[in-house]
Enzyme design. Structure first.
Site, PDB file in Angstrom:
ATOM      1  N   ASP A  79       1.912  -1.988  -1.395  1.00  0.00           N
ATOM      2  CA  ASP A  79       1.275  -0.677  -1.261  1.00  0.00           C
ATOM      3  C   ASP A  79       2.072   0.364  -2.048  1.00  0.00           C
ATOM      4  O   ASP A  79       3.267   0.181  -2.309  1.00  0.00           O
ATOM      5  CB  ASP A  79       1.232  -0.247   0.215  1.00  0.00           C
ATOM      6  CG  ASP A  79       0.376  -1.184   1.044  1.00  0.00           C
ATOM      7  OD1 ASP A  79      -0.494  -1.865   0.471  1.00  0.00           O
ATOM      8  OD2 ASP A  79       0.590  -1.235   2.275  1.00  0.00           O
TER       9      ASP A  79
HETATM   10  N1  URA Z   1       2.104  -5.466   4.029  1.00  0.00           N
HETATM   11  C1  URA Z   1       1.754  -4.155   3.979  1.00  0.00           C
HETATM   12  O1  URA Z   1       1.215  -3.622   4.940  1.00  0.00           O
HETATM   13  N2  URA Z   1       2.011  -3.478   2.844  1.00  0.00           N
HETATM   14  C2  URA Z   1       2.624  -4.031   1.789  1.00  0.00           C
HETATM   15  O2  URA Z   1       2.851  -3.351   0.790  1.00  0.00           O
HETATM   16  C3  URA Z   1       2.996  -5.377   1.850  1.00  0.00           C
HETATM   17  C4  URA Z   1       2.723  -6.071   2.991  1.00  0.00           C
END
Ligand code: URA
Length: 252
Positions: free
Chosen positions: A103
């Site tokens: 993310d």
């Molecule tokens: N899980 C998440 O919620 N975000 C990420 O970036 C990676 C794994």
């Protein structure tokens, strides 16, 4: 055998038209002699090719470990946002892409490559490649939450998440836990073997907590090099690559 212009493109020196122009201008040498023929055929393993006086060692595939900072997106290009590939502007290799996504606000290990087969194997759900995250949470992490995360939780899809490994950071040895900050009760290491959308955040939400900071520490055998500052990258070592290939059944 490979054409000179293709050699230079594969090394990320430029687009086909750019490298043709460099060759024409005499900026490329083959075995020490200027070569102005773009279609000159050479043995990529044994021929010394140099661009601007710098010798290039041919590599079709390139592999980089990026310490992704928060605020950049896991994409190749974007009209508005800074992408992880923008951080690798000077890295040799054409058609590089991130292996999976973190993310925008997640930090940590991201593998960048142009080896589609290795990427496919690492992301294949059936391989169940473990990914470990350091997670800070809004509320205290209870034993009950840890138990639920370990068992698997309902994150809104038809299937529960697969069992995860969960541990609390050890204060003595953990660089994330500063002297004044008592994070032990509101942080954990979580290892998952799937890659569902926002999985870690949704898992913590499912047990009544909230992620406030997320950092990926490892993917399979590959561990984030803590010597890399946020935004920095380096090529994988031969040993790191060998281990990843072995993990995905691609070893020799
Ligand atoms: N899980 C998440 O919620 N975000 C990420 O970036 C990676 C794994």
């Amino acid at each position: 055998m490979i054409r000179l212009d293709r050699f230079l493109c594969d090394m990320g020196i430029g687009s086909r038209s750019q490298v043709k122009s460099y060759i024409k201008k005499g900026q490329v040498t083959v075995n020490g002699q200027v070569c102005t023929q773009s279609d000159y055929k050479l043995d990529e393993c044994s021929t010394a090719v140099a661009f601007g006086g710098k010798e290039l060692h041919y590599q079709r595939f390139h592999y980089y470990m990026l310490h992704k900072p928060a605020g950049v997106i896991s994409a190749v290009t974007d009209r508005k946002e800074t992408t992880v590939l923008n951080l690798l502007r000077d890295a040799p290799g054409k058609e590089l892409f991130p292996v999976g996504r973190l993310d925008k606000d997640t930090e940590g290990l991201l593998l960048i490559t142009n080896d589609g087969k290795l990427a496919h194997e690492l992301l294949s759900p059936s391989r169940r490649i473990p990914k470990t995250y350091f997670v800070k949470t809004a509320q205290m992490v209870t034993e009950e939450m840890i138990h639920q995360l370990k068992e698997g939780v309902n994150i809104g899809n038809e299937k529960k998440t697969l069992p995860a490994c969960v541990s609390r950071p050890e204060e003595a040895s953990n660089p994330f836990l500063g002297d004044t900050e008592n994070l032990r009760d509101s942080s954990l290491f979580l290892t998952i073997v799937e890659g569902r959308f926002h999985q870690v955040k949704r898992m913590l939400r499912a047990v009544g907590n909230e992620v406030v900071y997320l950092k990926r520490m490892s993917m399979g055998t590959l561990k984030l090099d803590e010597g890399l500052k946020k935004g920095e990258y380096r090529a994988l070592s031969e040993e790191e690559l060998r281990q990843l290939r072995e993990l995905t059944g691609m070893g020799e």
